[in-house]
Motif scaffolding. Structure first.
Motif, PDB file in Angstrom:
ATOM      1  N   ILE A 123       0.846  -1.198   0.000  1.00  0.00           N
ATOM      2  CA  ILE A 123       0.000   0.000   0.000  1.00  0.00           C
ATOM      3  C   ILE A 123       0.878   1.242   0.000  1.00  0.00           C
ATOM      4  N   ILE A 124       0.422   2.234  -0.728  1.00  0.00           N
ATOM      5  CA  ILE A 124       1.072   3.540  -0.674  1.00  0.00           C
ATOM      6  C   ILE A 124       0.037   4.546  -0.181  1.00  0.00           C
ATOM      7  N   ILE A 125       0.370   5.223   0.888  1.00  0.00           N
ATOM      8  CA  ILE A 125      -0.500   6.291   1.395  1.00  0.00           C
ATOM      9  C   ILE A 125      -0.126   7.544   0.606  1.00  0.00           C
ATOM     10  N   LYS A 126      -1.062   7.998  -0.206  1.00  0.00           N
ATOM     11  CA  LYS A 126      -0.811   9.140  -1.091  1.00  0.00           C
ATOM     12  C   LYS A 126      -0.516  10.389  -0.261  1.00  0.00           C
ATOM     13  N   GLY A 127       0.528  11.095  -0.651  1.00  0.00           N
ATOM     14  CA  GLY A 127       0.970  12.236   0.127  1.00  0.00           C
ATOM     15  C   GLY A 127       0.388  13.576  -0.279  1.00  0.00           C
ATOM     16  N   CYS A 128       0.246  13.821  -1.551  1.00  0.00           N
ATOM     17  CA  CYS A 128      -0.245  15.127  -2.008  1.00  0.00           C
ATOM     18  C   CYS A 128      -1.765  15.151  -1.995  1.00  0.00           C
ATOM     19  N   SER A 129      -2.306  16.316  -1.674  1.00  0.00           N
ATOM     20  CA  SER A 129      -3.755  16.435  -1.584  1.00  0.00           C
ATOM     21  C   SER A 129      -4.188  17.848  -1.907  1.00  0.00           C
ATOM     22  N   ASP A 130      -5.338  17.959  -2.564  1.00  0.00           N
ATOM     23  CA  ASP A 130      -5.912  19.279  -2.833  1.00  0.00           C
ATOM     24  C   ASP A 130      -6.834  19.715  -1.706  1.00  0.00           C
ATOM     25  N   LYS A 131      -7.159  18.799  -0.825  1.00  0.00           N
ATOM     26  CA  LYS A 131      -8.045  19.087   0.301  1.00  0.00           C
ATOM     27  C   LYS A 131      -7.212  19.147   1.582  1.00  0.00           C
ATOM     28  N   PRO A 132      -7.709  19.830   2.612  1.00  0.00           N
ATOM     29  CA  PRO A 132      -6.933  19.967   3.853  1.00  0.00           C
ATOM     30  C   PRO A 132      -6.959  18.690   4.701  1.00  0.00           C
ATOM     31  N   VAL A 133      -6.044  17.783   4.401  1.00  0.00           N
ATOM     32  CA  VAL A 133      -5.935  16.541   5.164  1.00  0.00           C
ATOM     33  C   VAL A 133      -5.001  16.806   6.352  1.00  0.00           C
ATOM     34  N   PRO A 134      -5.497  16.677   7.577  1.00  0.00           N
ATOM     35  CA  PRO A 134      -4.634  16.945   8.739  1.00  0.00           C
ATOM     36  C   PRO A 134      -3.577  15.848   8.913  1.00  0.00           C
ATOM     37  N   GLU A 135      -2.453  16.216   9.468  1.00  0.00           N
ATOM     38  CA  GLU A 135      -1.367  15.257   9.693  1.00  0.00           C
ATOM     39  C   GLU A 135      -1.858  14.037  10.476  1.00  0.00           C
ATOM     40  N   ASN A 136      -2.747  14.273  11.423  1.00  0.00           N
ATOM     41  CA  ASN A 136      -3.241  13.177  12.244  1.00  0.00           C
ATOM     42  C   ASN A 136      -3.958  12.112  11.409  1.00  0.00           C
ATOM     43  N   ALA A 137      -4.581  12.494  10.302  1.00  0.00           N
ATOM     44  CA  ALA A 137      -5.271  11.531   9.445  1.00  0.00           C
ATOM     45  C   ALA A 137      -4.276  10.542   8.840  1.00  0.00           C
ATOM     46  N   TYR A 138      -3.071  11.005   8.516  1.00  0.00           N
ATOM     47  CA  TYR A 138      -2.045  10.112   7.986  1.00  0.00           C
ATOM     48  C   TYR A 138      -1.614   9.100   9.055  1.00  0.00           C
ATOM     49  N   LEU A 139      -1.489   9.573  10.281  1.00  0.00           N
ATOM     50  CA  LEU A 139      -1.122   8.664  11.378  1.00  0.00           C
ATOM     51  C   LEU A 139      -2.215   7.625  11.606  1.00  0.00           C
ATOM     52  N   LEU A 140      -3.460   8.065  11.578  1.00  0.00           N
ATOM     53  CA  LEU A 140      -4.587   7.145  11.751  1.00  0.00           C
ATOM     54  C   LEU A 140      -4.618   6.099  10.641  1.00  0.00           C
ATOM     55  N   ALA A 141      -4.396   6.541   9.409  1.00  0.00           N
ATOM     56  CA  ALA A 141      -4.391   5.621   8.273  1.00  0.00           C
ATOM     57  C   ALA A 141      -3.292   4.576   8.428  1.00  0.00           C
ATOM     58  N   LEU A 142      -2.101   5.012   8.793  1.00  0.00           N
ATOM     59  CA  LEU A 142      -0.994   4.082   8.992  1.00  0.00           C
ATOM     60  C   LEU A 142      -1.323   3.062  10.080  1.00  0.00           C
ATOM     61  N   GLN A 143      -1.868   3.534  11.186  1.00  0.00           N
ATOM     62  CA  GLN A 143      -2.171   2.639  12.308  1.00  0.00           C
ATOM     63  C   GLN A 143      -3.241   1.600  11.968  1.00  0.00           C
ATOM     64  N   MET A 144      -4.175   1.950  11.117  1.00  0.00           N
ATOM     65  CA  MET A 144      -5.215   0.982  10.763  1.00  0.00           C
ATOM     66  C   MET A 144      -4.743   0.030   9.667  1.00  0.00           C
ATOM     67  N   LEU A 145      -3.824   0.476   8.807  1.00  0.00           N
ATOM     68  CA  LEU A 145      -3.343  -0.363   7.711  1.00  0.00           C
ATOM     69  C   LEU A 145      -2.175  -1.273   8.106  1.00  0.00           C
ATOM     70  N   GLN A 146      -1.337  -0.831   9.013  1.00  0.00           N
ATOM     71  CA  GLN A 146      -0.132  -1.583   9.355  1.00  0.00           C
ATOM     72  C   GLN A 146      -0.398  -3.020   9.806  1.00  0.00           C
ATOM     73  N   LEU A 163       7.801   2.854   4.661  1.00  0.00           N
ATOM     74  CA  LEU A 163       7.500   3.050   6.079  1.00  0.00           C
ATOM     75  C   LEU A 163       7.477   1.736   6.856  1.00  0.00           C
ATOM     76  N   TYR A 164       6.945   0.701   6.222  1.00  0.00           N
ATOM     77  CA  TYR A 164       6.736  -0.554   6.952  1.00  0.00           C
ATOM     78  C   TYR A 164       6.758  -1.728   5.987  1.00  0.00           C
ATOM     79  N   LYS A 165       7.355  -2.824   6.454  1.00  0.00           N
ATOM     80  CA  LYS A 165       7.323  -4.068   5.707  1.00  0.00           C
ATOM     81  C   LYS A 165       7.072  -5.187   6.707  1.00  0.00           C
ATOM     82  N   LYS A 166       6.031  -5.968   6.431  1.00  0.00           N
ATOM     83  CA  LYS A 166       5.660  -7.064   7.333  1.00  0.00           C
ATOM     84  C   LYS A 166       6.809  -8.066   7.400  1.00  0.00           C
TER      85      LYS A 166
END
Length: 170
Positions: A123-146, A163-166
């Motif tokens: 999985i790649i968590i997309k970094g660029c965004s046209d909408k205001p995605v808060p930094e915390n949303a990236y952390l939440l996404a990582l924690q649920m996907l990892q 970032l992570y490899k099983k």
């Protein structure tokens, strides 16, 4: 001449775009400083009168964050009272900044995602965004996907940061 092959398009890599989960709706921040006596003191009677006279319809279906930009001590009941006026008008009311509001909205949106399609996948968590995605949303996404992903990267497929490899099972 050899055919050019798009390895990224042919890879099993799944892009997780937080922008796809951006809750639609107007965001509004209410600063109670405007209702303070001399901009610093909350007088209950005056505050209640100001709230009764305020046009609450302007917050219809909006996501609202409450805060005070003045260097004042505001009793908790003031924010609670404000929230009673926004009941059945605003979609959500929180205390804090617009970023706190967006973070909580993302937390709710991400908690509803079916993660089945992401299990054991790169999985790649997309970094660029046209909408205001808060930094915390990236952390939440990582924690649920990892816990379920094979691997996780951040950025764009052409320039991702691993970032992570099983770990491989022995």
């Amino acid at each position: 001449m050899a055919e050019i092959v798009n390895k990224i398009a042919n890879s099993p890599l799944i892009t997780f775009n937080l922008e796809d989960y951006y809750p639609k709706g107007k965001r509004v921040q209410i600063d109670i400083k405007e209702w303070l006596f001399q901009g610093i003191i909350l007088k209950e009677k005056d505050f209640r009168l100001e709230l009764k006279a305020h046009d609450w319809k302007q917050y219809e279906d909006a996501y609202v964050s409450l805060h005070c930009s003045a260097d004042s001590i505001i009793p908790s009941w003031a924010y609670l009272l404000l929230t009673t006026y926004l009941e059945n008008i605003a979609q959500k009311v929180v205390f804090g900044s617009i970023e706190v509001l967006n973070s909580l909205l993302y937390q709710e949106a991400l908690s509803k995602i079916d993660l089945t399609d992401y299990k054991d996948k790169p999985i790649i968590i997309k970094g660029c965004s046209d909408k205001p995605v808060p930094e915390n949303a990236y952390l939440l996404a990582l924690q649920m996907l990892q816990p379920i992903a094979k691997s996780i990267m951040y950025g764009e497929a052409c320039s991702a940061v691993p970032l992570y490899k099983k770990p491989k099972k022995r």
